[in-house]
Design a protein around this motif. Structure first.
Motif, PDB file in Angstrom:
ATOM      1  N   LEU A   1      61.723  14.690  32.192  1.00 35.95           N
ATOM      2  CA  LEU A   1      61.626  13.872  33.402  1.00 35.95           C
ATOM      3  C   LEU A   1      62.041  12.433  33.149  1.00 35.95           C
ATOM      4  N   GLU A   2      61.577  11.861  32.044  1.00 40.43           N
ATOM      5  CA  GLU A   2      61.789  10.440  31.788  1.00 40.43           C
ATOM      6  C   GLU A   2      63.142  10.145  31.163  1.00 40.43           C
ATOM      7  N   GLU A   3      63.620  11.018  30.294  1.00 40.55           N
ATOM      8  CA  GLU A   3      64.740  10.642  29.446  1.00 40.55           C
ATOM      9  C   GLU A   3      66.059  11.302  29.821  1.00 40.55           C
ATOM     10  N   VAL A   4      66.080  12.578  30.165  1.00 39.29           N
ATOM     11  CA  VAL A   4      67.368  13.264  30.288  1.00 39.29           C
ATOM     12  C   VAL A   4      67.721  13.689  31.703  1.00 39.29           C
ATOM     13  N   SER A   5      66.755  14.006  32.542  1.00 38.52           N
ATOM     14  CA  SER A   5      67.077  14.603  33.841  1.00 38.52           C
ATOM     15  C   SER A   5      67.538  13.558  34.841  1.00 38.52           C
ATOM     16  N   TYR A   6      68.522  13.952  35.660  1.00 36.79           N
ATOM     17  CA  TYR A   6      69.050  13.103  36.723  1.00 36.79           C
ATOM     18  C   TYR A   6      68.465  13.500  38.065  1.00 36.79           C
ATOM     19  N   TYR A   7      68.268  14.797  38.239  1.00 37.12           N
ATOM     20  CA  TYR A   7      67.710  15.343  39.484  1.00 37.12           C
ATOM     21  C   TYR A   7      66.558  16.254  39.072  1.00 37.12           C
ATOM     22  N   PHE A   8      65.346  15.930  39.503  1.00 36.31           N
ATOM     23  CA  PHE A   8      64.154  16.608  39.007  1.00 36.31           C
ATOM     24  C   PHE A   8      63.197  16.884  40.165  1.00 36.31           C
ATOM     25  N   PRO A   9      63.485  17.906  41.001  1.00 32.53           N
ATOM     26  CA  PRO A   9      62.561  18.224  42.098  1.00 32.53           C
ATOM     27  C   PRO A   9      61.262  18.820  41.579  1.00 32.53           C
ATOM     28  N   LEU A  10      60.298  18.962  42.469  1.00 27.81           N
ATOM     29  CA  LEU A  10      58.969  19.412  42.066  1.00 27.81           C
ATOM     30  C   LEU A  10      58.989  20.815  41.466  1.00 27.81           C
ATOM     31  N   LYS A  11      59.785  21.707  42.025  1.00 29.02           N
ATOM     32  CA  LYS A  11      59.828  23.066  41.485  1.00 29.02           C
ATOM     33  C   LYS A  11      60.426  23.081  40.082  1.00 29.02           C
ATOM     34  N   THR A  12      61.308  22.143  39.785  1.00 37.07           N
ATOM     35  CA  THR A  12      61.825  22.037  38.427  1.00 37.07           C
ATOM     36  C   THR A  12      60.732  21.587  37.468  1.00 37.07           C
ATOM     37  N   LEU A  13      59.821  20.748  37.942  1.00 38.91           N
ATOM     38  CA  LEU A  13      58.682  20.340  37.113  1.00 38.91           C
ATOM     39  C   LEU A  13      57.840  21.552  36.728  1.00 38.91           C
ATOM     40  N   TRP A  14      57.556  22.417  37.686  1.00 37.97           N
ATOM     41  CA  TRP A  14      56.745  23.604  37.396  1.00 37.97           C
ATOM     42  C   TRP A  14      57.472  24.529  36.429  1.00 37.97           C
ATOM     43  N   ARG A  15      58.757  24.748  36.666  1.00 39.27           N
ATOM     44  CA  ARG A  15      59.495  25.654  35.795  1.00 39.27           C
ATOM     45  C   ARG A  15      59.711  25.061  34.414  1.00 39.27           C
ATOM     46  N   SER A  16      59.861  23.748  34.333  1.00 37.62           N
ATOM     47  CA  SER A  16      59.955  23.107  33.023  1.00 37.62           C
ATOM     48  C   SER A  16      58.666  23.286  32.240  1.00 37.62           C
ATOM     49  N   PHE A  17      57.558  23.137  32.921  1.00 33.78           N
ATOM     50  CA  PHE A  17      56.263  23.333  32.273  1.00 33.78           C
ATOM     51  C   PHE A  17      56.130  24.776  31.775  1.00 33.78           C
ATOM     52  N   PHE A  18      56.569  25.730  32.597  1.00 32.57           N
ATOM     53  CA  PHE A  18      56.465  27.134  32.205  1.00 32.57           C
ATOM     54  C   PHE A  18      57.397  27.448  31.040  1.00 32.57           C
ATOM     55  N   ALA A  19      58.608  26.921  31.059  1.00 33.15           N
ATOM     56  CA  ALA A  19      59.546  27.142  29.956  1.00 33.15           C
ATOM     57  C   ALA A  19      59.013  26.553  28.661  1.00 33.15           C
ATOM     58  N   ALA A  20      58.435  25.348  28.737  1.00 36.17           N
ATOM     59  CA  ALA A  20      57.849  24.729  27.547  1.00 36.17           C
ATOM     60  C   ALA A  20      56.673  25.549  27.030  1.00 36.17           C
ATOM     61  N   LEU A  21      55.887  26.098  27.945  1.00 38.68           N
ATOM     62  CA  LEU A  21      54.753  26.929  27.557  1.00 38.68           C
ATOM     63  C   LEU A  21      55.212  28.194  26.841  1.00 38.68           C
ATOM     64  N   VAL A  22      56.191  28.877  27.392  1.00 38.25           N
ATOM     65  CA  VAL A  22      56.700  30.108  26.783  1.00 38.25           C
ATOM     66  C   VAL A  22      57.308  29.822  25.410  1.00 38.25           C
ATOM     67  N   ALA A  23      58.094  28.750  25.307  1.00 32.23           N
ATOM     68  CA  ALA A  23      58.719  28.406  24.035  1.00 32.23           C
ATOM     69  C   ALA A  23      57.674  28.089  22.971  1.00 32.23           C
ATOM     70  N   ALA A  24      56.647  27.327  23.346  1.00 36.07           N
ATOM     71  CA  ALA A  24      55.591  26.996  22.383  1.00 36.07           C
ATOM     72  C   ALA A  24      54.813  28.245  21.976  1.00 36.07           C
TER      73      ALA A  24
END
Length: 889
Positions: free
Chosen positions: A339-362
């Motif tokens: 959100l802070e460093e790389v993304s240019y367009y970051f809607p709310l649903k992308t926040l949820w999916r980013s959280f889920f992707a990070a969770l699965v990867a971890a």
């Protein structure tokens, strides 16, 4: 020579010569051919004229089909044309058009889902495809990160020796099952043999030291040489950190192949080799690139993302979060980093999916357990001693050091990279990597703190001393009997081993600072997170030990007397190392919130957030005093990527007419008329120029703006019509209106290009303040903006023009370049929707300035030749160019 120049600029493709070139699923942004149909009825009467006037009858046939009147023309172009609506390499996507395409697709799916069970199933698949693609991305990112961690640890220990009982074990794993070692010497087991023991048969002595020294250098050079050769031969895009390019891609730029299968495979292999070579680099930054490659590849399995570039970038944002999650074991920090460093367009649903992707990867990385400590990173630590208020002073000083280091590193590294690009030295990347690796290995081996893996060094510096620690930094602990600050005998000093270790740390600090400057930017995968954290950790540990000894010898000072009690744990040097690491990383990258959360997740302690926040903010303030750009923004600017930073403020009072192209005394603006061009005339414009877009006006007399047509779309539409529709000749009339113009009965079949015309190009008036225009470009992701006056098009403003203008204002000088620059020195990057764009034979797109007017002093209607009878080449030779990447559209 051309390929070598492109390689030095970070590009691997030769040139873009074909507009309709095929692309594979490994290429980054190969959107599907989707037509934007801007049919309207309100403006038809105004713009189309009398479509039913006498003499307009025209009989058409399509392979023997029936004839029809001009008001019911059979126009196959109303069907989607493959390739139209897609983008060329090094172009910028149209965010507005992509979002419109996605809304239209969503409406179509919703309208059909009640028709049958199959359509309903397709709608469910479409709805869940986003979660499926981020799940696959998280699984692949976690698995690859675990593989990289295990392989890098094994190859790093291979430089020192080998495990005879199991070749695939690293040093620590080899001695796990040994019953012949003591706890104090748990790293010395008979199963592990150094190279001196294997070759010379002895473990001690000068000959053994020299042999181990030689083998260390040999393996380091071998790993570095293999890494740079693989990168140069198979995937030049696999070099570097990847974060600057990912930031640019997420902003809408297209770099095909950068996130492809070959790049993923080569980057995974060479990242292991580069880390094992001992170069001053880390794997955390490149892991973000690896995760984004996974996200890009999996997105091609789902049409929702493979056919829409804006939607694909939502997947890439989630993938970058997964990359940081596995790099630091910090899922929440990964989301905030994206959100802070790389993304240019970051809607709310992308926040949820980013959280889920990070969770699965971890979760996947934790299941693999690559370090054998049930942690996601090697240097996970926990502190149990609280910090005291007076310690904010050294914490803030560490923040100052981090800011100064960040500012110095950015300037020094950018100066070296610029010199590399502009001198002959940059033409020999393999030699440069071998040279840097040789110097690193030769200097690093004698010092135990530079010889070991950088992650292991950070772990040792972060770890608090205890009765089980055998590090030189903890030698004085046994003398103090567990009391860090005081003993009954205040004159008892720390053991000499501590002071010896501090001298070695000081030398290691100098070594890391120098080598990191020359290492970041080499043609091998190279991250900056770990080297920066190591520098800060070294400085922090030195400060922590100094404060601890100061408190020990001067416990009656008011600072220590108020907070520290005799016999109690007062100072934790490992905490200072952690704060210093965060400060230095913040000074280099200018991250704040995400960095604090990442380090917090590393330590698992809430009470240390305030020291971290104080140090990180101080580091950012000090660094911003010398320049607001972080290292990634600086490299984006160095490489000329078309990135419009949202953090940069626009405070000047200029108007759109002062920035638009063309300017007064420039070649006139090239436009197309809506219904009086022939195919031959249109093809002449396409063939004799390299303009990537043309405003379409009503007529030479009216000059009212109708829309905007892309060169690529026009070319594809003409080729498709000739291939599938009979009767399209060179003298066929081309029209962009809803109805065909009045034509004689014996005229050839006309060609309707209405469906490829953007009927709603974004426009501003010539008196619009530039701060509003810049804000519009940032928030809407525009590729170009037309400037009008009373409905008459005057010029065009593109992202490249804005970047030029911002640079001019920043330097408070005249335009950057006042004389033409040789065509072969231009970067192979395109501009967004330029009206007059000159392209060299090297694959570069160079922008010439223009003015406008037919009847209007700045306006010229272009048919087959450039204005004033000049061809594209003659215009290009007399234009002034700017050393920026010319942004694709």
């Amino acid at each position: 020579m051309e390929s070598e120049q492109l390689y030095q600029r970070g590009y691997c493709r030769n040139s873009y010569n074909s507009i309709a070139s095929a692309s594979s699923d490994e290429e980054l942004l190969d959107g599907a051919g989707v037509i934007m149909d801007f049919h309207t009825t309100e403006d038809d009467n105004l713009l189309d004229g009398d479509a039913t006037s006498p003499g307009s009858n025209y009989a058409m046939s399509n392979g023997g089909g029936a004839a029809s009147s001009s008001t019911h023309l059979l126009d196959f172009l109303e069907e989607p044309i493959p390739g139209v609506g897609t983008y060329d390499d090094f172009h910028t996507i149209d965010w507005v058009r992509e979002k419109c395409k996605d809304r239209e697709r969503h409406r179509k799916i919703n309208s059909k889902k009640k028709e049958s069970a199959w359509e309903f199933t397709k709608s469910l698949y479409d709805a869940w495809s986003g979660w499926l693609v981020v799940t696959l991305t998280g699984l692949a990112s976690g698995a690859l990160a675990g593989l990289i961690d295990i392989a890098a640890d094994w190859m790093n220990d291979l430089k020192e020796g080998v495990c005879l009982s199991a070749m695939w074990f690293n040093h620590e794993q080899c001695c796990w099952t040994s019953n012949e070692t003591t706890f104090a010497e748990r790293d010395k087991c008979p199963q592990w043999k150094s190279w001196a023991e294997l070759i010379l048969g002895q473990a001690e002595g000068p000959g053994s030291y020299i042999m181990n020294y030689f083998m260390y250098i040999y393996w380091a050079l071998s790993f570095a040489f293999l890494a740079v050769c693989l990168v140069k031969v198979f995937a030049p895009y696999a070099c570097g950190s990847g974060i600057p390019e990912i930031k640019t891609i997420l902003s809408g730029f297209i770099i095909r192949g950068y996130l492809g299968k070959w790049t993923l495979m080569i980057k995974t292999i060479t990242l292991v080799l580069a880390v094992a070579s001992g170069l001053s680099l880390g794997k955390e930054g490149p892991l973000v690139h690896v995760a984004c490659c996974c996200g890009n590849i999996f997105s091609y399995l789902f049409p929702k993302y493979s056919k829409n570039e804006a939607k694909k970038r939502e997947v890439l944002s989630a993938a970058s979060a997964a990359g940081v999650s596995v790099a630091f074991g910090a899922p929440i920090g990964g989301v905030l980093f994206s959100l802070e460093e790389v993304s240019y367009y970051f809607p709310l649903k992308t926040l949820w999916r980013s959280f889920f992707a990070a969770l699965v990867a971890a979760f996947v990385l934790r299941s693999i357990n690559p370090f054998g400590n049930s942690r996601l990173v090697l240097f996970y630590v926990e502190y149990h001693t609280p910090w005291y208020l007076f310690e904010l002073i050294p914490f803030i000083l560490l923040g100052v050091f981090g800011g100064l280091w960040g500012a110095f590193f950015i300037r020094a590294n950018i100066a070296w990279c610029r010199r590399r690009k502009s001198t002959r030295f940059g033409k020999y990347p393999v030699l440069e990597v071998i040279l840097v690796a040789a110097i690193t290995a030769i200097v690093a081996f004698p010092n135990p703190y530079t010889r070991q893996n950088t992650s292991e060094l950070i772990k040792e510096l972060f770890t608090d001393c205890g009765p089980l620690e055998t590090s030189q930094l903890c030698k004085y602990r046994s003398q103090m009997n567990g009391s860090k600050a005081f003993t009954d005998d205040p004159n008892q000093p720390a053991e000499p081993g501590v002071y010896s270790a501090m001298w070695q740390l000081c030398l290691a600090l100098i070594f890391k600072i120098i080598m990191t400057i020359f290492t970041f930017g080499l043609k091998v995968p190279s991250g900056l997170f770990i080297p920066s954290m190591a520098i800060g950790a070294i400085a922090g540990r030195i400060v922590g030990i100094a404060v601890e000894q100061l408190a020990y010898y001067h416990h009656d000072w008011f600072l220590f007397k108020e907070w520290c009690e005799v016999g109690a744990d007062c100072i934790t040097p490992g905490l200072y190392a952690m704060v210093g690491a965060a400060a230095c990383l913040g000074g280099v990258t200018r991250m704040t919130v995400s960095l604090v959360v990442i380090v917090f997740e590393l330590t698992g302690g809430l009470e240390y957030i305030v020291p971290l926040m104080a140090a990180v903010m101080t580091s950012k303030w000090v660094g911003d005093a010398f320049g607001r750009e972080g290292i990634y923004e600086a490299h984006i600017r160095l490489n000329g990527y078309p990135f419009l930073d949202a953090k940069e403020e626009f405070t000047h009072t200029t108007l759109a007419r002062e920035v638009m192209r063309p300017r007064r005394n420039d070649p006139p603006l090239a436009v197309l008329t809506q219904d009086d061009l022939t195919v031959e005339e249109l093809q002449s414009v396409i063939n004799e120029t390299s303009y990537n877009g043309f405003p379409v006006i009503v007529s030479k007399e009216s000059q009212r703006l109708v829309g905007f047509a892309l060169r690529r779309d026009i070319t594809i539409a003409i080729e498709n019509a000739r291939r599938k529709q009979e009767g399209i000749l060179l003298n066929s009339r081309v029209y962009f209106t809803q109805h065909a113009p009045s034509l004689p009965a014996d005229s050839p079949r006309p060609l309707k290009l209405r469906s490829i015309l953007d009927m709603s190009p974004f426009t501003v008036t010539d008196h619009t303040p530039m701060e509003i225009v810049v804000d519009i470009f940032r928030k809407l992701g525009l590729r170009q903006c037309l400037v009008t006056h009373n409905g008459i098009v005057l010029g065009i403003i593109t992202k490249k023009n804005i970047l030029e203008h911002l640079e001019e204002l920043k330097q408070h000088t005249e335009p950057l370049v006042t004389s033409p620059t040789p065509l072969h020195t231009k970067l192979k990057v395109r501009f967004l929707y330029p009206v007059l764009i000159e392209s060299s034979t090297k694959g570069s797109d160079l922008i010439s300035d223009h003015t406008i007017g037919s009847g209007h002093p700045y306006f010229t209607v272009v048919k087959s030749k450039c204005s004033q009878g000049k061809t594209a080449d003659s215009v290009a030779e007399k234009s002034s160019f700017v050393p920026f990447c010319n942004i694709g559209h």
